[in-house]
Enzyme design. Sequence first.
Site, mmCIF file in Angstrom:
data_model
loop_
_atom_site.group_PDB
_atom_site.id
_atom_site.type_symbol
_atom_site.label_atom_id
_atom_site.label_comp_id
_atom_site.label_asym_id
_atom_site.label_seq_id
_atom_site.Cartn_x
_atom_site.Cartn_y
_atom_site.Cartn_z
ATOM 1 N N ASP A 1 0.820 -1.207 0.000
ATOM 2 C CA ASP A 1 0.000 0.000 0.000
ATOM 3 C C ASP A 1 0.858 1.262 0.000
ATOM 4 O O ASP A 1 1.851 1.352 0.733
ATOM 5 C CB ASP A 1 -0.900 -0.015 1.245
ATOM 6 C CG ASP A 1 -2.043 0.971 1.173
ATOM 7 O OD1 ASP A 1 -2.476 1.307 0.047
ATOM 8 O OD2 ASP A 1 -2.535 1.391 2.234
ATOM 9 N N HIS A 2 0.484 2.212 -0.827
ATOM 10 C CA HIS A 2 1.090 3.560 -0.842
ATOM 11 C C HIS A 2 2.608 3.556 -0.984
ATOM 12 O O HIS A 2 3.297 4.348 -0.335
ATOM 13 C CB HIS A 2 0.690 4.344 0.402
ATOM 14 C CG HIS A 2 -0.654 4.974 0.304
ATOM 15 N ND1 HIS A 2 -0.955 6.005 -0.569
ATOM 16 C CD2 HIS A 2 -1.808 4.707 0.967
ATOM 17 C CE1 HIS A 2 -2.220 6.344 -0.435
ATOM 18 N NE2 HIS A 2 -2.763 5.569 0.479
ATOM 19 N N GLU B 1 -2.765 6.036 -8.222
ATOM 20 C CA GLU B 1 -3.568 7.033 -7.502
ATOM 21 C C GLU B 1 -3.545 8.360 -8.243
ATOM 22 O O GLU B 1 -2.505 8.824 -8.702
ATOM 23 C CB GLU B 1 -3.073 7.248 -6.076
ATOM 24 C CG GLU B 1 -3.918 8.277 -5.325
ATOM 25 C CD GLU B 1 -3.614 8.357 -3.837
ATOM 26 O OE1 GLU B 1 -3.615 9.479 -3.307
ATOM 27 O OE2 GLU B 1 -3.380 7.311 -3.214
ATOM 28 N N HIS C 1 -7.264 10.120 5.539
ATOM 29 C CA HIS C 1 -6.656 9.051 6.320
ATOM 30 C C HIS C 1 -6.761 9.379 7.808
ATOM 31 O O HIS C 1 -6.595 10.520 8.221
ATOM 32 C CB HIS C 1 -5.178 8.887 5.955
ATOM 33 C CG HIS C 1 -4.954 8.248 4.630
ATOM 34 N ND1 HIS C 1 -4.257 8.870 3.623
ATOM 35 C CD2 HIS C 1 -5.341 7.053 4.124
ATOM 36 C CE1 HIS C 1 -4.215 8.063 2.553
ATOM 37 N NE2 HIS C 1 -4.867 6.962 2.844
ATOM 38 N N HIS D 1 -9.804 5.300 -0.396
ATOM 39 C CA HIS D 1 -8.898 5.281 0.739
ATOM 40 C C HIS D 1 -9.524 6.038 1.909
ATOM 41 O O HIS D 1 -10.470 6.785 1.747
ATOM 42 C CB HIS D 1 -7.561 5.916 0.358
ATOM 43 C CG HIS D 1 -6.705 5.033 -0.496
ATOM 44 N ND1 HIS D 1 -5.406 4.704 -0.160
ATOM 45 C CD2 HIS D 1 -6.956 4.388 -1.668
ATOM 46 C CE1 HIS D 1 -4.902 3.910 -1.097
ATOM 47 N NE2 HIS D 1 -5.820 3.721 -2.018
ATOM 48 N N GLY E 1 -10.917 4.669 4.811
ATOM 49 C CA GLY E 1 -12.195 4.048 5.137
ATOM 50 C C GLY E 1 -12.597 4.108 6.597
ATOM 51 O O GLY E 1 -13.741 3.791 6.936
ATOM 52 N N ASN F 1 -10.047 0.852 1.516
ATOM 53 C CA ASN F 1 -8.921 0.666 2.427
ATOM 54 C C ASN F 1 -9.293 1.107 3.837
ATOM 55 O O ASN F 1 -9.824 2.207 4.034
ATOM 56 C CB ASN F 1 -7.724 1.485 1.960
ATOM 57 C CG ASN F 1 -7.068 0.924 0.723
ATOM 58 O OD1 ASN F 1 -7.654 0.133 -0.010
ATOM 59 N ND2 ASN F 1 -5.843 1.343 0.465
ATOM 60 N N ILE F 2 -8.978 0.253 4.816
ATOM 61 C CA ILE F 2 -9.273 0.538 6.223
ATOM 62 C C ILE F 2 -8.020 0.246 7.026
ATOM 63 O O ILE F 2 -7.488 -0.865 6.983
ATOM 64 C CB ILE F 2 -10.445 -0.325 6.721
ATOM 65 C CG1 ILE F 2 -11.697 -0.058 5.879
ATOM 66 C CG2 ILE F 2 -10.730 -0.067 8.201
ATOM 67 C CD1 ILE F 2 -12.782 -1.090 6.027
ATOM 68 N N GLY F 3 -7.538 1.251 7.760
ATOM 69 C CA GLY F 3 -6.304 1.058 8.510
ATOM 70 C C GLY F 3 -6.325 1.592 9.923
ATOM 71 O O GLY F 3 -6.074 0.865 10.883
#
Length: 281
Positions: free
Chosen positions: A81-82, A133, A177, A205, A207, A227-229
């Site tokens: 990711d990223h 992205e 984020h 992104h 999420g 995306n969930i972080g």
Amino acid sequence: MTTNLTELLNQYRKDSRCLAGFNINDIYDLHAVTLAANELDLPFMAMTYPPVAALNTTYLCRKMIDGFQNIAKNKIYLHLDHSTSVDLCKRAIDDGYDSVMIDGSHFDLATNIAMTREVVNYARSAGVTVEAEIGKIMGRGVEAKFERDFLASVSDVVAICEEANPDIVAVGIGTAHGFTSTQPKIHFDRLREIAASISHPLVLHGGTGIPDEDIQKAITLGISKINIGTIVHSTYMNCVHSEISKDIDSAYPPVIMKNVISKVQGVVKDRLLAINPHLAS
């Protein structure tokens, strides 16, 4: 159901469905996500930020997923990711990642396209999915902080798809984020315009802080991966702190982490139900 990630996401785009991606850091949060996904009989994406990939190595991240695949009911897709590094993307591809994100959104469009094209060309022979992205995700996180000019341009999205041909595209539409002081405002009109301009699966992104109804609306408009972080690692760290604080001298990792896994599992299940409300009993 196909286990090829690109085919799966293309089908999800057609069916207005969505794959959940969770940022994981070690075996404990991965264990929690796996158990939650098993409860609902769903596949998921385990995502590693560059610092996680650097600390554990992309090789060990792959082996960690392989181990948990043995207890998972469905496919676990491993994603970088990223990454702002083309070389890191290539290393992840060589070590067996299912998907990599090359994030050139911090650069001008031409540079972003060139970086994405290089990763796409490298990934094709390995059958690895590539995420690009366009636009910027607000908030302070691993990547950066943006306060203006964050919305993805429709023409830029079309350009990167036509010139670099990534498999999926993350688009900046107002999400952020991490935890924010105000509720993120999703620009659904821009999402509609982007979705009408390309057939690629789109990625949302940030999420953690998005209301359930906005997640579900975004899925109907072309979002095929979310995306969930932050909610995962903040729950993890707060629970570890709470457990250790009870009696630090007698704290025993297997006992503490069992409780942490259970707590994170509950949070992950809640987010999976937000994405898949039809599974709620």
